[in-house]
Design a protein around this motif. Structure first.
Motif, PDB file in Angstrom:
ATOM      1  N   TYR A  47       0.827  -1.206   0.000  1.00  0.00           N
ATOM      2  CA  TYR A  47       0.000   0.000   0.000  1.00  0.00           C
ATOM      3  C   TYR A  47       0.864   1.260   0.000  1.00  0.00           C
ATOM      4  CZ  TYR A  47      -3.794  -3.068   1.498  1.00  0.00           C
ATOM      5  OH  TYR A  47      -4.721  -4.066   1.580  1.00  0.00           O
ATOM      6  N   THR A  48       0.400   2.282  -0.702  1.00  0.00           N
ATOM      7  CA  THR A  48       1.050   3.590  -0.630  1.00  0.00           C
ATOM      8  C   THR A  48       0.444   4.341   0.551  1.00  0.00           C
ATOM      9  OG1 THR A  48      -0.593   4.704  -2.018  1.00  0.00           O
ATOM     10  CG2 THR A  48       1.279   3.655  -3.154  1.00  0.00           C
ATOM     11  N   GLN A  49       1.063   5.457   0.915  1.00  0.00           N
ATOM     12  CA  GLN A  49       0.539   6.264   2.027  1.00  0.00           C
ATOM     13  C   GLN A  49      -0.857   6.779   1.692  1.00  0.00           C
ATOM     14  OE1 GLN A  49       2.143   5.671   4.414  1.00  0.00           O
ATOM     15  NE2 GLN A  49       4.336   5.993   4.239  1.00  0.00           N
ATOM     16  N   ALA A  50      -1.079   7.161   0.444  1.00  0.00           N
ATOM     17  CA  ALA A  50      -2.398   7.657   0.028  1.00  0.00           C
ATOM     18  C   ALA A  50      -3.450   6.551   0.130  1.00  0.00           C
ATOM     19  CB  ALA A  50      -2.332   8.197  -1.394  1.00  0.00           C
ATOM     20  N   GLU A  51      -3.083   5.329  -0.250  1.00  0.00           N
ATOM     21  CA  GLU A  51      -4.015   4.216  -0.155  1.00  0.00           C
ATOM     22  C   GLU A  51      -4.340   3.887   1.305  1.00  0.00           C
ATOM     23  OE1 GLU A  51      -2.888   1.769  -4.219  1.00  0.00           O
ATOM     24  OE2 GLU A  51      -1.751   1.384  -2.389  1.00  0.00           O
ATOM     25  N   LEU A  52      -3.326   3.969   2.164  1.00  0.00           N
ATOM     26  CA  LEU A  52      -3.553   3.738   3.588  1.00  0.00           C
ATOM     27  C   LEU A  52      -4.484   4.796   4.162  1.00  0.00           C
ATOM     28  CD1 LEU A  52       0.040   2.768   4.770  1.00  0.00           C
ATOM     29  CD2 LEU A  52      -1.959   1.276   4.623  1.00  0.00           C
ATOM     30  N   ALA A  53      -4.281   6.048   3.759  1.00  0.00           N
ATOM     31  CA  ALA A  53      -5.134   7.135   4.236  1.00  0.00           C
ATOM     32  C   ALA A  53      -6.585   6.888   3.836  1.00  0.00           C
ATOM     33  CB  ALA A  53      -4.648   8.471   3.686  1.00  0.00           C
ATOM     34  N   GLU A  54      -6.796   6.461   2.609  1.00  0.00           N
ATOM     35  CA  GLU A  54      -8.155   6.185   2.133  1.00  0.00           C
ATOM     36  C   GLU A  54      -8.739   4.968   2.861  1.00  0.00           C
ATOM     37  OE1 GLU A  54     -10.432   5.105  -2.020  1.00  0.00           O
ATOM     38  OE2 GLU A  54      -8.532   6.188  -2.101  1.00  0.00           O
ATOM     39  N   LEU A  55      -7.936   3.958   3.070  1.00  0.00           N
ATOM     40  CA  LEU A  55      -8.375   2.745   3.751  1.00  0.00           C
ATOM     41  C   LEU A  55      -8.829   3.032   5.185  1.00  0.00           C
ATOM     42  CD1 LEU A  55      -8.531  -0.409   3.640  1.00  0.00           C
ATOM     43  CD2 LEU A  55      -6.205  -0.415   4.515  1.00  0.00           C
ATOM     44  N   PHE A  56      -8.075   3.889   5.883  1.00  0.00           N
ATOM     45  CA  PHE A  56      -8.395   4.196   7.276  1.00  0.00           C
ATOM     46  C   PHE A  56      -9.307   5.411   7.423  1.00  0.00           C
ATOM     47  CE2 PHE A  56      -4.802   1.429   7.880  1.00  0.00           C
ATOM     48  CZ  PHE A  56      -5.136   0.743   9.031  1.00  0.00           C
ATOM     49  N   GLY A  57      -9.582   6.095   6.327  1.00  0.00           N
ATOM     50  CA  GLY A  57     -10.483   7.247   6.390  1.00  0.00           C
ATOM     51  C   GLY A  57      -9.875   8.461   7.066  1.00  0.00           C
ATOM     52  N   VAL A  58      -8.576   8.656   6.882  1.00  0.00           N
ATOM     53  CA  VAL A  58      -7.879   9.811   7.457  1.00  0.00           C
ATOM     54  C   VAL A  58      -7.041  10.465   6.373  1.00  0.00           C
ATOM     55  CG1 VAL A  58      -7.806   8.842   9.795  1.00  0.00           C
ATOM     56  CG2 VAL A  58      -5.939   8.376   8.214  1.00  0.00           C
ATOM     57  N   GLY A  59      -6.424  11.592   6.683  1.00  0.00           N
ATOM     58  CA  GLY A  59      -5.553  12.270   5.734  1.00  0.00           C
ATOM     59  C   GLY A  59      -4.174  11.637   5.681  1.00  0.00           C
ATOM     60  N   ARG A  60      -3.459  11.938   4.600  1.00  0.00           N
ATOM     61  CA  ARG A  60      -2.097  11.384   4.468  1.00  0.00           C
ATOM     62  C   ARG A  60      -1.198  11.855   5.597  1.00  0.00           C
ATOM     63  NH1 ARG A  60      -1.413  12.951  -1.479  1.00  0.00           N
ATOM     64  NH2 ARG A  60      -0.272  14.562  -0.397  1.00  0.00           N
ATOM     65  N   SER A  61      -1.366  13.120   6.007  1.00  0.00           N
ATOM     66  CA  SER A  61      -0.511  13.633   7.078  1.00  0.00           C
ATOM     67  C   SER A  61      -0.717  12.844   8.366  1.00  0.00           C
ATOM     68  CB  SER A  61      -0.769  15.122   7.314  1.00  0.00           C
ATOM     69  OG  SER A  61      -2.118  15.337   7.682  1.00  0.00           O
ATOM     70  N   THR A  62      -1.933  12.377   8.607  1.00  0.00           N
ATOM     71  CA  THR A  62      -2.200  11.558   9.793  1.00  0.00           C
ATOM     72  C   THR A  62      -1.454  10.238   9.702  1.00  0.00           C
ATOM     73  OG1 THR A  62      -4.376  12.558  10.018  1.00  0.00           O
ATOM     74  CG2 THR A  62      -4.019  10.470  11.170  1.00  0.00           C
ATOM     75  N   ILE A  63      -1.392   9.672   8.508  1.00  0.00           N
ATOM     76  CA  ILE A  63      -0.648   8.419   8.303  1.00  0.00           C
ATOM     77  C   ILE A  63       0.832   8.641   8.614  1.00  0.00           C
ATOM     78  CG2 ILE A  63       0.071   6.676   6.607  1.00  0.00           C
ATOM     79  CD1 ILE A  63      -2.887   6.463   7.343  1.00  0.00           C
ATOM     80  N   TYR A  64       1.409   9.693   8.052  1.00  0.00           N
ATOM     81  CA  TYR A  64       2.826   9.979   8.289  1.00  0.00           C
ATOM     82  C   TYR A  64       3.101  10.214   9.774  1.00  0.00           C
ATOM     83  CZ  TYR A  64       3.607  10.448   3.272  1.00  0.00           C
ATOM     84  OH  TYR A  64       3.709  10.210   1.932  1.00  0.00           O
ATOM     85  N   ARG A  65       2.244  11.013  10.425  1.00  0.00           N
ATOM     86  CA  ARG A  65       2.419  11.336  11.840  1.00  0.00           C
ATOM     87  C   ARG A  65       2.316  10.082  12.706  1.00  0.00           C
ATOM     88  NH1 ARG A  65      -0.669  15.662  11.362  1.00  0.00           N
ATOM     89  NH2 ARG A  65      -2.521  14.502  11.944  1.00  0.00           N
ATOM     90  N   THR A  66       1.338   9.247  12.417  1.00  0.00           N
ATOM     91  CA  THR A  66       1.145   8.031  13.212  1.00  0.00           C
ATOM     92  C   THR A  66       2.316   7.079  13.041  1.00  0.00           C
ATOM     93  OG1 THR A  66      -1.245   8.268  12.976  1.00  0.00           O
ATOM     94  CG2 THR A  66      -0.429   6.111  13.654  1.00  0.00           C
TER      95      THR A  66
END
Length: 90
Positions: A47-66
């Motif tokens: 998964y890319t960061q964008a795909e993870l963001a969509e999967l979890f229903g959050v923004g990309r920045s939230t993925i990076y921060r987490t």
């Protein structure tokens, strides 16, 4: 003094609102185990960061921060064992 009183009122109202929302099942937010699951997915490389963001229903920045918060930082090249606790208590 008035500002502190207003701040306390806002804090109380916010907590009451969150309690009501929780009782109705409408309080949103990350589930604790989602962060753990999120930490495992990038290691798989599927998964890319964008795909993870969509999967979890959050923004990309939230993925990076987490991910930054969960995953340990790599050791510094000049101090490869800096992440380990010191034996000398210094």
């Amino acid at each position: 003094m008035v500002a502190e009183f207003e701040s306390d009122l806002i804090r109380i109202r916010t907590r009451e609102g969150m309690k009501v929302a929780r009782e109705r099942g409408r309080l949103r937010g990350k589930k604790p185990n989602q962060a753990k699951h999120l930490a495992e997915l990038p290691d798989l490389g599927t998964y890319t960061q964008a795909e993870l963001a969509e999967l979890f229903g959050v923004g990309r920045s939230t993925i990076y921060r987490t991910l930054e918060r969960i995953q340990p930082a790599p050791p510094e090249p000049e101090r490869p064992f800096a992440h380990l606790p010191s034996r000398h208590g210094s």
